[in-house]
Design an enzyme around this catalytic site. Structure first.
Site, mmCIF file in Angstrom:
data_model
loop_
_atom_site.group_PDB
_atom_site.id
_atom_site.type_symbol
_atom_site.label_atom_id
_atom_site.label_comp_id
_atom_site.label_asym_id
_atom_site.label_seq_id
_atom_site.Cartn_x
_atom_site.Cartn_y
_atom_site.Cartn_z
ATOM 1 C CB SER A 88 12.583 20.402 21.657
ATOM 2 O OG SER A 88 11.363 20.630 20.974
ATOM 3 C CG LEU A 89 10.744 15.413 22.767
ATOM 4 C CD1 LEU A 89 10.579 14.302 23.795
ATOM 5 C CD2 LEU A 89 10.581 14.845 21.383
ATOM 6 C CD GLN B 55 9.431 23.348 24.454
ATOM 7 O OE1 GLN B 55 8.535 22.853 23.780
ATOM 8 N NE2 GLN B 55 10.154 22.664 25.320
ATOM 9 N NE ARG C 226 6.186 20.254 22.602
ATOM 10 C CZ ARG C 226 7.348 20.063 22.009
ATOM 11 N NH1 ARG C 226 7.638 18.865 21.487
ATOM 12 N NH2 ARG C 226 8.246 21.019 21.923
ATOM 13 C CD GLN D 205 10.085 14.940 16.508
ATOM 14 O OE1 GLN D 205 9.499 15.667 17.279
ATOM 15 N NE2 GLN D 205 9.553 14.527 15.385
ATOM 16 C CG HIS E 217 11.170 24.841 18.572
ATOM 17 N ND1 HIS E 217 10.555 24.980 19.792
ATOM 18 C CD2 HIS E 217 11.591 23.555 18.520
ATOM 19 C CE1 HIS E 217 10.619 23.840 20.450
ATOM 20 N NE2 HIS E 217 11.231 22.950 19.707
#
Length: 311
Positions: free
Chosen positions: A94-95, A252, A119, A9, A203
């Site tokens: 991440s994503l 995660q 998500r 992101q 996170h």
């Protein structure tokens, strides 16, 4: 050896994917499949905005994935390239880990889009807007960032979220704790600290409600063994077992993105070339982590054609 990597992101921008779709029926097919999977005109939002809608987490996450996968698919289909022949590992920030899993055939495109939509929604709803925040610490390594987070917590949540590279670490937590961290960062040796324009504290433990939501969704999702191993964010180690992949994707949501360690681990495993698809954020990080490797960002048709000459 080579790794294909996928951005997270923050790499979204109005206009993303438009030129690729204009030039390639393969890219158009990817964007259409994602639109159909989500039941929305996501590609129109990517191409034309408005920016304030594209930046929303539930839109940005599937959009960034779609753009990355479209770029890779053009390489594969129109360049007659098989990922498994040209990449030894995949990884994503991440994503981007979902993009990497999609790229390696572990999760199909429709499922990946729907998982990322969920998500994004789950992360956004986990903490009321304004109650959480994130900040980037520049000129701070992991140990220094951890010390800043610990000092700023004062009973609130304040944790290292992204260990990006030796000069950039992101922290996440309650708004009050992040404000305190920004105020004390220079005293603890950071060159600069800036609040990030995000709508939720990703996170960290405040994301636990989103982790529960993703656990339920991932339990229902089909995950196959990837064509090549995926370096997982939370372990900085390669994984191929579908059940382990499923568990690590849940971890995660609240866990630290160990990107710096992942790059170093890939380099130690013999990776000398990194190719970032659909963004230009990770390649510069890779070079700051491992100066001796090559790192390329692939976004346009020209980039794809240049890459084909080197594969």
């Amino acid at each position: 050896m080579r790794a294909f990597i996928f951005p997270g992101q923050g790499s979204q921008i109005v206009g993303m994917g438009r030129a690729l779709a204009d030039a390639s029926p393969t890219a158009r097919a990817v964007f259409q499949e994602v639109d159909e999977a989500l039941g929305q005109h996501l590609f129109r939002l990517m191409a034309d905005g408005p920016a304030e809608e594209l930046v929303l987490t539930q839109n940005a996450q599937p959009a960034i994935m779609a753009n990355a996968i479209a770029t890779l698919r053009v390489l594969e289909v129109e360049g007659n390239v098989r990922l498994a022949d040209k990449a030894d590992y995949v990884a994503g920030h991440s994503l981007g880990e979902y993009s990497a899993l999609c790229a390696a055939g572990a999760i199909d495109l429709t499922t990946t889009a729907r998982l990322l939509k969920l998500r994004g929604l789950a992360m956004q709803s986990a903490v009321p807007v304004g109650e959480g925040g994130m900040a980037v610490l520049l000129g701070a390594d992991l140990a220094r960032a951890q010390a800043i987070a610990d000092a700023a917590a004062q009973g609130d949540v304040c944790a290292v979220a992204n260990d990006n590279d030796p000069t950039q670490v992101v922290i996440s937590g309650t708004r009050a704790a992040i404000d305190r961290a920004i105020a004390i960062a220079k005293d603890h040796g950071a060159k600069r600290a800036m609040a990030l324009p995000v709508s939720a504290p990703f996170h960290c433990s405040l994301m636990q409600p989103a982790a529960y939501a993703m656990e339920a969704a991932l339990d229902e999702a089909r995950i196959d063994a990837p064509l090549v191993p995926v370096f997982a964010n939370v372990t900085a180690a390669p994984v191929s077992d579908p059940d382990t992949i499923r568990r690590l994707l849940v971890e995660q949501v609240t866990g630290m993105v160990r990107w710096r360690e992942s790059v170093l681990a890939m380099e130690s495993a013999g990776v000398h070339g990194f190719v970032e698809f659909g963004g230009k954020v990770l390649a510069p990080m890779v070079k700051r982590i491992a100066p001796d490797v090559t790192a390329t960002s692939v976004i346009t048709m020209d980039d794809i054609e240049a890459l084909l000459k080197t594969l």
